[in-house]
Design an enzyme around this catalytic site. Structure first.
Site, mmCIF file in Angstrom:
data_model
loop_
_atom_site.group_PDB
_atom_site.id
_atom_site.type_symbol
_atom_site.label_atom_id
_atom_site.label_comp_id
_atom_site.label_asym_id
_atom_site.label_seq_id
_atom_site.Cartn_x
_atom_site.Cartn_y
_atom_site.Cartn_z
ATOM 1 N N GLY A 71 47.082 63.693 20.419
ATOM 2 C CA GLY A 71 45.681 63.449 19.829
ATOM 3 C C GLY A 71 45.529 61.989 19.592
ATOM 4 O O GLY A 71 46.370 61.413 19.166
ATOM 5 N N ASP A 93 41.688 52.571 28.555
ATOM 6 C CA ASP A 93 40.785 52.976 29.754
ATOM 7 C C ASP A 93 39.248 52.719 29.903
ATOM 8 O O ASP A 93 38.526 53.065 30.644
ATOM 9 C CB ASP A 93 41.112 54.386 30.385
ATOM 10 C CG ASP A 93 40.221 55.212 29.036
ATOM 11 O OD1 ASP A 93 39.892 54.900 28.185
ATOM 12 O OD2 ASP A 93 40.562 56.599 29.222
ATOM 13 N N SER A 135 52.896 17.283 71.173
ATOM 14 C CA SER A 135 52.670 18.887 71.355
ATOM 15 C C SER A 135 54.160 19.485 71.584
ATOM 16 O O SER A 135 54.749 18.762 72.231
ATOM 17 C CB SER A 135 51.794 19.220 72.227
ATOM 18 O OG SER A 135 50.499 18.436 72.006
ATOM 19 N N LYS A 138 54.374 27.219 54.762
ATOM 20 C CA LYS A 138 54.860 27.645 53.570
ATOM 21 C C LYS A 138 55.988 26.508 52.928
ATOM 22 O O LYS A 138 56.432 25.828 53.761
ATOM 23 C CB LYS A 138 55.559 28.854 53.916
ATOM 24 C CG LYS A 138 56.981 28.823 54.441
ATOM 25 C CD LYS A 138 58.097 29.559 53.554
ATOM 26 C CE LYS A 138 59.424 28.579 53.745
ATOM 27 N NZ LYS A 138 60.792 29.163 53.474
ATOM 28 N N ARG A 183 44.431 62.730 35.712
ATOM 29 C CA ARG A 183 43.313 62.966 37.007
ATOM 30 C C ARG A 183 43.552 61.556 37.734
ATOM 31 O O ARG A 183 42.874 61.739 38.941
ATOM 32 C CB ARG A 183 41.932 63.001 36.421
ATOM 33 C CG ARG A 183 41.607 64.420 35.709
ATOM 34 C CD ARG A 183 40.599 64.388 35.142
ATOM 35 N NE ARG A 183 40.475 63.869 33.696
ATOM 36 C CZ ARG A 183 39.619 63.710 32.828
ATOM 37 N NH1 ARG A 183 38.127 63.892 33.163
ATOM 38 N NH2 ARG A 183 39.464 63.159 31.885
ATOM 39 N N GLU A 201 33.563 67.675 18.804
ATOM 40 C CA GLU A 201 34.431 67.461 20.298
ATOM 41 C C GLU A 201 33.549 68.459 21.221
ATOM 42 O O GLU A 201 33.251 69.691 20.620
ATOM 43 C CB GLU A 201 35.688 67.581 20.331
ATOM 44 C CG GLU A 201 36.582 66.646 19.582
ATOM 45 C CD GLU A 201 36.276 65.243 20.179
ATOM 46 O OE1 GLU A 201 36.346 65.075 21.398
ATOM 47 O OE2 GLU A 201 35.754 64.122 19.601
ATOM 48 N N LEU A 212 44.250 52.355 22.038
ATOM 49 C CA LEU A 212 44.861 53.494 22.255
ATOM 50 C C LEU A 212 45.325 53.826 23.958
ATOM 51 O O LEU A 212 44.407 53.557 24.659
ATOM 52 C CB LEU A 212 44.064 54.551 22.081
ATOM 53 C CG LEU A 212 43.643 54.812 20.567
ATOM 54 C CD1 LEU A 212 42.971 55.841 20.164
ATOM 55 C CD2 LEU A 212 44.941 54.558 19.626
ATOM 56 N N GLY A 259 48.182 57.721 26.674
ATOM 57 C CA GLY A 259 47.969 59.037 27.713
ATOM 58 C C GLY A 259 48.363 58.708 28.975
ATOM 59 O O GLY A 259 48.548 57.477 29.594
ATOM 60 N N TYR A 285 65.304 27.901 59.655
ATOM 61 C CA TYR A 285 66.133 29.055 59.305
ATOM 62 C C TYR A 285 67.266 29.405 60.397
ATOM 63 O O TYR A 285 66.885 29.475 61.545
ATOM 64 C CB TYR A 285 65.236 30.249 59.260
ATOM 65 C CG TYR A 285 65.981 31.484 58.552
ATOM 66 C CD1 TYR A 285 66.759 31.392 57.477
ATOM 67 C CD2 TYR A 285 65.816 32.773 59.150
ATOM 68 C CE1 TYR A 285 67.338 32.370 57.000
ATOM 69 C CE2 TYR A 285 66.494 33.945 58.902
ATOM 70 C CZ TYR A 285 67.478 33.731 57.598
ATOM 71 O OH TYR A 285 67.783 34.728 57.059
#
Ligand code: UD1
Ligand code: CA
Length: 459
Positions: free
Chosen positions: A78, A103, A405, A351, A16, A155, A9, A12, A387
């Protein structure tokens, strides 16, 4: 095991959480909470899972993909209404339905196993996973008869004072006999304090039909905690983190300080690897044996083979071969592959590049879109200028090349096998095998220049 369908389920909103994201998609342990529930269902050997979605249904479907089937509950009237919406998706005429909430990310396969076993051995039409807790406020209470058999669930908002005193609560996870669930679900009404269809009212219906309902008390109540707020989300994160650390330690991994180590649920690490403090290991990362990872490292979706050493570095979607050394302060971005015995030192960014066996990028370099061969030495401060403002261009450096270097390799660039590049060069042309390339302004010495300048100042 008889045929079992899982119903999750998850329709919902989760008000909160105060979030645009549906509650069940908030992540703990690196994946959405509802995915934890689904994965536990799968591990328990249940193949068919149907998830009830409603609020932001598309987002939930996108996140879970084909891990589950879906039914849409347009309006959330419900938990009983959610099951009403879902039952047509179960074509079988008999079998068992395991119902869980999206949940409750801490629930484990073991608990599902035990619940199913209790259900099958007791011969009940419904087995509720219940818990005994000190503060039952907000939950549905399990009301038992004097002979301890289950009578109904009431409940919080509908309960009488003596019922509120009951400390056994409904965790929201159950097993139902499919045939009887279908029967009971059509009998539900909205005659209650919340004007909702309560799934929990099926219990009283079964009892009224002379059928047996069982409540199986969960061993560790923490597992069934439902997450309703960000505070509870953080608490769940802590539980999952500790659980993961314990699982790894039990398998032979040293986690030096579990409190300051964040390892996602799906991560796999082999024995004798040491995870130093303040380290994040995320997503689907796999790490081999005898590695040292951390301190202060952040690794996402990587494959790292045996004997790697990673210190204070960030590595994302990369592959690290055996016996590689990384850091401190290296940044490996997606598509990096270090083949074997590669050294990547401090302040190096790589990369989308392959660095061959035994090659070294020891300090202060940027290597992007490059194919680097074996035993190459890339000197301090080398930059692949990949690039041009519009497109990315490749760089190829063959085996045994030595890059002096502070070299700029203007891509597309090619450096041949065994070639040497003089320090400070800007390379714009192909360097042949075994050649020396020097691409820098010639040095000019002006004799006595400094002395003359001094004398001039004194005048
Ligand atoms: C429910 C139980 C209560 C139990 C508690 C445990 C009922 C009537 N009550 O109460 O006995 O102690 O869980 O946490 O079942 N959902 C839908 N569609 C809806 C309503 C809810 O999919 O129309 C889903 C929610 O997304 C959530 C789950 O069902 O994942 C539970 O709903 P929630 O409103 O939190 O139930 P509770 O009132 O807490
Ligand atoms: Ca509710």
């Amino acid at each position: 095991m008889p045929f079992v369908t899982a119903l999750i389920l998850a329709a919902g909103k989760g008000t909160r959480m105060k979030s645009d994201l549906p509650k069940v998609l908030h992540k703990v342990g690196g994946k959405p909470m509802v995915e934890h529930v689904l994965d536990a269902v799968r591990k328990a050997g249940i193949e068919k899972a149907v998830t009830v979605v409603g609020h932001e249904a598309d987002k939930v479907k996108n996140a879970l993909g084909d891990k589950t089937e879906y039914v849409i509950q347009e309006q959330q009237l419900g938990t009983g209404h959610a099951v009403m919406a879902a039952l047509p998706a179960i074509k079988e005429s008999k079998g068992t339905v395991l119902i869980a909430c999206g949940d409750t990310p801490l629930i484990t396969k073991d608990t599902f196993d035990k619940l199913l076993k209790a259900h099958f051995t007791s011969g009940s039409v419904c087995t509720i996973l219940s818990a005994k807790i000190t503060n039952p406020f907000g939950y549905g209470r399990i009301i038992r008869n004097p002979d301890t058999s289950v009578d109904r669930i009431v409940e919080q908002k509908d309960a009488l004072p003596h019922e509120l005193a009951v400390d056994e609560i409904n965790t929201g996870t159950y097993c139902f006999d499919l045939k009887w669930l279908k029967e009971a679900i059509n009998k539900l009404t909205v005659n209650n304090a919340q004007g909702e269809y309560y799934l929990t009212d099926t219990v009283a219906f079964f009892v009224s039909q002379g059928l047996k309902v069982n409540a199986f008390i969960v061993e560790d109540y923490q597992e069934t905690l439902g997450i309703n707020s960000r505070v509870q989300l953080a608490e769940a994160e802590k539980v999952l983190r500790m659980r993961k650390a314990i699982q790894l330690m039990e398998r032979g991994v040293t986690v030096v300080d579990p409190q300051s180590t964040f390892i996602d649920a799906e991560v796999e690490i082999n024995p004798d690897t040491v995870i130093e403090p303040f380290t994040f290991i995320r997503g689907k990362t796999r790490i081999g044996s005898r590695c040292t990872i951390g301190p202060f490292s952040d690794i996402s979706d990587c494959q790292i083979l045996d004997n790697a050493y990673v210190n204070r570095s960030v590595i994302i979607e990369s592959m690290v071969g055996e016996n590689c050394t990384i850091g401190p302060f290296a940044y490996l971005r997606p598509g990096t592959r270090l083949v074997e015995r590669v050294k990547v030192g401090d302040f190096v960014e790589i990369k989308n590049s392959v660095i061959g066996e035994g090659s070294k990028v020891p300090h202060l370099s940027y290597v992007g879109d490059a194919q680097v061969g074996r035993n190459v030495n890339i000197g301090c401060g080398t930059i692949t200028c990949n690039y041009d403002g519009k497109k990315k261009h490749p760089t190829k450096i063959d085996d045994g090349a030595f890059i002096g270097s502070n070299t700029n390799l203007v891509a597309p660039a090619e450096v041949g096998e065994g070639a040497v590049i003089g320090a400070g060069s800007t390379i714009t042309k192909k360097v042949p095998d075994y050649a020396l390339a020097v691409g820098r302004a010639k040095q000019v010495n002006i004799s006595e220049w400094a002395t003359k300048k001094e004398e001039k100042n004194e005048d």
